[in-house]
Design an enzyme around this catalytic site. Structure first.
Site, short mmCIF file in Angstrom:
data_model
loop_
_atom_site.label_atom_id
_atom_site.label_comp_id
_atom_site.label_asym_id
_atom_site.label_seq_id
_atom_site.Cartn_x
_atom_site.Cartn_y
_atom_site.Cartn_z
N HIS A 77 0.83 -1.20 0.00
CA HIS A 77 0.00 0.00 0.00
C HIS A 77 0.86 1.25 0.00
CE1 HIS A 77 -4.01 -1.80 1.18
NE2 HIS A 77 -3.19 -2.82 1.16
N GLU A 125 -4.29 -2.91 11.78
CA GLU A 125 -2.97 -2.30 11.94
C GLU A 125 -2.87 -1.49 13.23
OE1 GLU A 125 -1.13 -0.68 8.24
OE2 GLU A 125 -3.07 -1.21 7.37
N ALA A 136 -9.45 -5.95 -2.29
CA ALA A 136 -9.14 -7.34 -2.63
C ALA A 136 -9.97 -8.20 -1.68
CB ALA A 136 -7.65 -7.60 -2.41
N SER A 145 -11.70 -4.78 5.01
CA SER A 145 -11.78 -3.32 4.85
C SER A 145 -13.21 -2.93 4.49
CB SER A 145 -10.82 -2.88 3.74
OG SER A 145 -11.26 -3.35 2.50
N1 HPA Z 1 -9.99 -13.21 3.42
C1 HPA Z 1 -9.93 -11.98 3.96
N2 HPA Z 1 -9.43 -10.95 3.34
C2 HPA Z 1 -8.95 -11.14 2.09
C3 HPA Z 1 -8.98 -12.39 1.47
C4 HPA Z 1 -9.54 -13.49 2.20
O1 HPA Z 1 -9.60 -14.65 1.71
N3 HPA Z 1 -8.44 -12.23 0.22
C5 HPA Z 1 -8.11 -10.92 0.12
N4 HPA Z 1 -8.41 -10.25 1.23
#
Ligand code: HPA
Length: 272
Positions: free
Chosen positions: A66, A91, A118, A211
């Site tokens: 990041h 964090e 993600a 998030s």
């Molecule tokens: N779990 C939680 N957070 C994530 C995942 C996951 O499988 N993949 C990307 N962020």
């Protein structure tokens, strides 16, 4: 240490002054770029970046992938700002650093916020590098950014239905397949167990991450139009047998970045 509202308000106003002194643009649209998706900010034309470490009281991310940058610029012909990198709840164990960037964007006059992340895929039709338009969320962080606000809080659709329609349409026009689904946000930092994923699946979650849910809740309550897009970087624990690592998550996100970038460009063009 928890900060009171007055302290937060004065920090936001100090940060706002700092940014305004550097940047002339007054974008109305902002994008928050999740893990591995930050490269989109590098495709802005006439970029005007600010290192978030220079912005008063701005939290610093300790997660390697990041970069902390707030980049003002144009996507197509539309003035936007993009936030590369975010601070996760795990964090610091505190909510305020997660919310601060949203407060800043709101103070800057942002009316439309596109939040990306993600996420792990739970829905059995999902595969790595797929994109999911978030239609709703389940907040399992056991936090709520509206807790200290002493007003009655209306039921509301957090993810703007008109924006969802536009995004669906752009996906179709650009031939970028888009799932629709419910994002479930947890505290992290550990990835979930197979039993936890099965619980979330039964609750109705299609994707899971660490998030977004509190940021969206605050942004929506502040009157912003919000859209959310998840990049499915992996299949969740138990859905796939593979062990997860942060490295793989960012790698798959990078692989999806072309279609992701194209989708974002199309969305901005349509709403700008
Ligand atoms: N779990 C939680 N957070 C994530 C995942 C996951 O499988 N993949 C990307 N962020």
């Amino acid at each position: 240490m928890k900060k009171d509202r007055k302290t937060i308000a004065s920090q936001v106003s100090e940060a706002l002054q700092f940014i305004r002194a550097k940047i002339k643009a007054r974008p109305k649209i902002a994008i928050v770029l999740g893990s591995g998706l930050g490269d989109v900010a590098d495709t802005l034309s006439e970029p005007d970046p600010i290192d978030t470490s220079a912005i008063p009281s701005f939290p610093r991310s300790t997660v390697e992938s990041h970069h902390g940058r707030l980049v003002f610029g144009r996507l197509g012909n539309v003035s936007i700002c993009a936030l590369q990198g975010r601070v996760h709840y795990y964090e610091t164990g505190e909510l305020e650093p997660v919310l601060y960037p949203v407060r800043i964007l709101h103070a800057l006059g942002i009316k439309t916020l596109i939040i990306t992340n993600a996420a792990g895929g739970i829905n059995r039709f999902f595969k790595p590098a797929d994109l999911m338009l978030i239609t709703d969320q389940i907040n399992l962080t056991f936090e709520n950014p509206l807790r200290a606000i002493q007003v009655s809080i209306q039921h509301q659709q957090l993810y703007d239905p008109n924006l969802q329609e536009i995004i669906d349409q752009v996906g179709k026009e650009k031939d970028i397949p888009l799932h629709r689904g419910i994002y479930c946000g947890l505290q992290g930092p550990s990835y979930e167990t197979a039993a936890e994923i099965e619980m979330i699946r039964r609750l109705g979650g299609d994707a899971v991450g660490m998030s977004t849910v509190n940021e969206v809740s605050l942004a929506s309550s502040l009157g912003m139009r919000v859209a959310g897009i998840s990049c499915i970087t992996n299949l969740s624990t138990g859905i796939s047998d593979q062990k997860l690592s942060h490295g793989e998550v960012t790698e798959v996100a990078r692989a999806a970045k072309q279609s992701f970038g194209e989708l974002l460009r199309g969305i901005i063009q349509n709403i700008g």
